[in-house]
Design a protein around this motif. Structure first.
Motif, mmCIF file in Angstrom:
data_model
loop_
_atom_site.group_PDB
_atom_site.id
_atom_site.type_symbol
_atom_site.label_atom_id
_atom_site.label_comp_id
_atom_site.label_asym_id
_atom_site.label_seq_id
_atom_site.Cartn_x
_atom_site.Cartn_y
_atom_site.Cartn_z
ATOM 1 N N HIS A 47 0.876 -1.147 -0.049
ATOM 2 C CA HIS A 47 0.032 0.010 -0.128
ATOM 3 C C HIS A 47 0.982 1.254 -0.100
ATOM 4 C CE1 HIS A 47 -3.013 2.974 1.274
ATOM 5 N NE2 HIS A 47 -2.208 3.435 2.026
ATOM 6 N N MET A 48 2.022 1.251 0.755
ATOM 7 C CA MET A 48 2.729 2.469 0.940
ATOM 8 C C MET A 48 3.487 2.646 -0.610
ATOM 9 S SD MET A 48 4.526 1.680 4.592
ATOM 10 C CE MET A 48 5.724 2.833 4.443
ATOM 11 N N TYR A 49 3.863 1.513 -1.131
ATOM 12 C CA TYR A 49 4.397 1.777 -2.453
ATOM 13 C C TYR A 49 3.494 2.327 -3.461
ATOM 14 C CZ TYR A 49 5.965 0.126 -7.041
ATOM 15 O OH TYR A 49 6.174 0.492 -8.409
ATOM 16 N N ARG A 50 2.246 1.731 -3.517
ATOM 17 C CA ARG A 50 1.434 2.082 -4.531
ATOM 18 C C ARG A 50 0.950 3.710 -4.273
ATOM 19 N NH1 ARG A 50 -1.117 -2.784 -3.033
ATOM 20 N NH2 ARG A 50 -2.797 -1.575 -2.140
ATOM 21 N N THR A 51 0.764 3.937 -2.936
ATOM 22 C CA THR A 51 0.767 5.457 -2.688
ATOM 23 C C THR A 51 1.713 6.381 -3.272
ATOM 24 O OG1 THR A 51 -0.781 4.861 -0.896
ATOM 25 C CG2 THR A 51 0.034 7.103 -0.876
ATOM 26 N N ASP A 52 2.763 6.087 -2.801
ATOM 27 C CA ASP A 52 4.164 6.866 -3.244
ATOM 28 C C ASP A 52 3.973 6.820 -4.859
ATOM 29 O OD1 ASP A 52 4.842 7.001 -0.745
ATOM 30 O OD2 ASP A 52 6.976 6.347 -1.358
ATOM 31 N N PHE A 53 3.787 5.689 -5.680
ATOM 32 C CA PHE A 53 3.599 5.623 -7.019
ATOM 33 C C PHE A 53 2.532 6.533 -7.338
ATOM 34 C CE2 PHE A 53 1.700 3.924 -10.805
ATOM 35 C CZ PHE A 53 2.713 3.426 -11.576
ATOM 36 N N GLN A 72 -3.835 -0.222 -11.266
ATOM 37 C CA GLN A 72 -4.475 -1.519 -11.541
ATOM 38 C C GLN A 72 -3.441 -2.632 -12.131
ATOM 39 O OE1 GLN A 72 -7.962 -0.245 -14.124
ATOM 40 N NE2 GLN A 72 -9.359 -0.065 -12.169
ATOM 41 N N GLN A 73 -2.656 -2.347 -13.049
ATOM 42 C CA GLN A 73 -1.720 -2.925 -13.461
ATOM 43 C C GLN A 73 -0.579 -3.455 -12.521
ATOM 44 O OE1 GLN A 73 0.479 -1.316 -16.730
ATOM 45 N NE2 GLN A 73 1.998 -2.963 -16.775
ATOM 46 N N LEU A 74 -0.146 -2.308 -11.504
ATOM 47 C CA LEU A 74 0.611 -2.553 -10.334
ATOM 48 C C LEU A 74 -0.156 -3.893 -9.356
ATOM 49 C CD1 LEU A 74 1.806 0.703 -8.880
ATOM 50 C CD2 LEU A 74 3.321 -1.215 -10.171
ATOM 51 N N ASN A 75 -1.378 -3.697 -9.255
ATOM 52 C CA ASN A 75 -2.055 -4.616 -8.586
ATOM 53 C C ASN A 75 -2.273 -6.017 -9.125
ATOM 54 O OD1 ASN A 75 -2.641 -2.640 -6.550
ATOM 55 N ND2 ASN A 75 -4.782 -2.310 -7.597
ATOM 56 N N ASN A 76 -2.198 -6.037 -10.299
ATOM 57 C CA ASN A 76 -2.153 -7.301 -11.079
ATOM 58 C C ASN A 76 -0.934 -7.867 -10.820
ATOM 59 O OD1 ASN A 76 -4.937 -7.118 -11.692
ATOM 60 N ND2 ASN A 76 -4.495 -6.306 -13.929
ATOM 61 N N GLU A 77 0.321 -7.254 -11.236
ATOM 62 C CA GLU A 77 1.638 -7.717 -10.938
ATOM 63 C C GLU A 77 1.972 -8.136 -9.895
ATOM 64 O OE1 GLU A 77 3.683 -4.466 -12.380
ATOM 65 O OE2 GLU A 77 3.346 -4.762 -14.845
ATOM 66 N N ARG A 81 4.210 -11.537 -5.300
ATOM 67 C CA ARG A 81 5.436 -10.834 -5.514
ATOM 68 C C ARG A 81 6.084 -11.180 -4.123
ATOM 69 N NH1 ARG A 81 5.143 -5.456 -8.225
ATOM 70 N NH2 ARG A 81 7.225 -5.692 -8.611
ATOM 71 N N SER A 82 7.377 -11.145 -4.383
ATOM 72 C CA SER A 82 8.322 -11.072 -3.013
ATOM 73 C C SER A 82 8.622 -9.926 -2.416
ATOM 74 C CB SER A 82 9.304 -12.003 -3.199
ATOM 75 O OG SER A 82 10.296 -10.929 -3.933
ATOM 76 N N THR A 83 8.735 -9.872 -1.146
ATOM 77 C CA THR A 83 9.345 -8.873 -0.492
ATOM 78 C C THR A 83 10.437 -7.921 -1.218
ATOM 79 O OG1 THR A 83 8.330 -9.436 1.642
ATOM 80 C CG2 THR A 83 9.880 -7.492 1.808
ATOM 81 N N GLU A 84 11.292 -8.973 -1.881
ATOM 82 C CA GLU A 84 12.561 -8.395 -2.426
ATOM 83 C C GLU A 84 12.277 -7.728 -3.637
ATOM 84 O OE1 GLU A 84 11.985 -11.680 -1.415
ATOM 85 O OE2 GLU A 84 13.507 -11.365 0.444
ATOM 86 N N VAL A 85 11.243 -8.235 -4.574
ATOM 87 C CA VAL A 85 10.718 -7.473 -5.654
ATOM 88 C C VAL A 85 10.331 -6.011 -5.260
ATOM 89 C CG1 VAL A 85 9.207 -7.621 -7.719
ATOM 90 C CG2 VAL A 85 10.684 -9.479 -6.998
ATOM 91 N N LEU A 86 9.104 -6.046 -4.253
ATOM 92 C CA LEU A 86 8.525 -4.799 -3.790
ATOM 93 C C LEU A 86 9.783 -3.909 -3.306
ATOM 94 C CD1 LEU A 86 5.752 -3.404 -3.285
ATOM 95 C CD2 LEU A 86 5.815 -4.192 -0.794
ATOM 96 N N GLU A 87 10.743 -4.220 -2.534
ATOM 97 C CA GLU A 87 11.813 -3.415 -2.145
ATOM 98 C C GLU A 87 12.386 -2.788 -3.366
ATOM 99 O OE1 GLU A 87 15.695 -3.003 0.376
ATOM 100 O OE2 GLU A 87 15.330 -5.126 -0.349
ATOM 101 N N LYS A 88 12.589 -3.619 -4.462
ATOM 102 C CA LYS A 88 13.318 -2.968 -5.764
ATOM 103 C C LYS A 88 12.535 -2.095 -6.401
ATOM 104 C CE LYS A 88 14.744 -4.797 -10.135
ATOM 105 N NZ LYS A 88 14.358 -5.782 -11.252
#
Length: 171
Positions: A47-53, A72-77, A81-88
């Motif tokens: 949620h934090m990432y999507r909001t910053d985005f 919506q594309q981010l939500n689908n992707e 996913r892993s925490t590592e990918v989210l951090e990236k």
């Protein structure tokens, strides 16, 4: 450094601390279901990432509809996913923010935002950056509460710790 930009830099610094802290814990902790604002640490971070985005897209002048499509594309992707990918991804959006901020003539310049529910309003980049940082602070508090609920300590992300680190870098 402009105070708004410094506070936003604090936001990026604090989120990095959280990701680093979570790497020290068993990986399953991030996905463990809890009774909180969000059902897991991962969901909170996402949620934090999507909001910053969203706010970066908004500050760059993207339309509400285009931003909504991107989310919506981010939500689908984001499924599976892993925490590592989210951090990236988070680090990438952080770099995009830094580039965007550096290219601003004046952080106090205003933009007009058009939203289907809230209408149009004029707001400065500084106010939006402050909002994003405040939003992150709120949810980092949620993360600490979730960690405590799961039997782990949080990591200190108060603004004063950022200031101490800045001072030590300057010494």
């Amino acid at each position: 450094m402009n105070q708004t930009i410094q506070f936003f830099d604090y936001h990026l610094w604090a989120n990095t601390l959280v990701f680093n802290h979570l790497k020290e814990l068993p990986s399953e902790v991030t996905y463990k279901d809890v009774q909180s604002v969000f059902p897991s640490l991962y969901d909170t971070l996402s949620h934090m990432y999507r909001t910053d985005f969203v706010w970066l897209k908004t500050m760059k002048g993207e339309s509400f509809d285009k931003t909504l499509e991107a989310v919506q594309q981010l939500n689908n992707e984001n499924l599976g996913r892993s925490t590592e990918v989210l951090e990236k991804d988070y680090l990438q959006v952080s770099e995009e923010y830094k580039t965007f901020i550096q290219q601003l003539d004046d952080v106090n310049d205003r933009i007009t935002i058009n939203h289907p529910s809230y209408g149009s309003w004029s707001v400065s980049y500084a106010e939006l950056l402050q909002h994003v940082a405040n939003h992150g602070t709120y949810h980092r508090g949620n993360i600490t509460a979730i960690l405590r609920q799961l039997g782990y300590k949080g990591t200190p992300t108060d603004y004063v710790y950022y200031l101490f680190e800045l001072k030590s870098r300057q010494s």
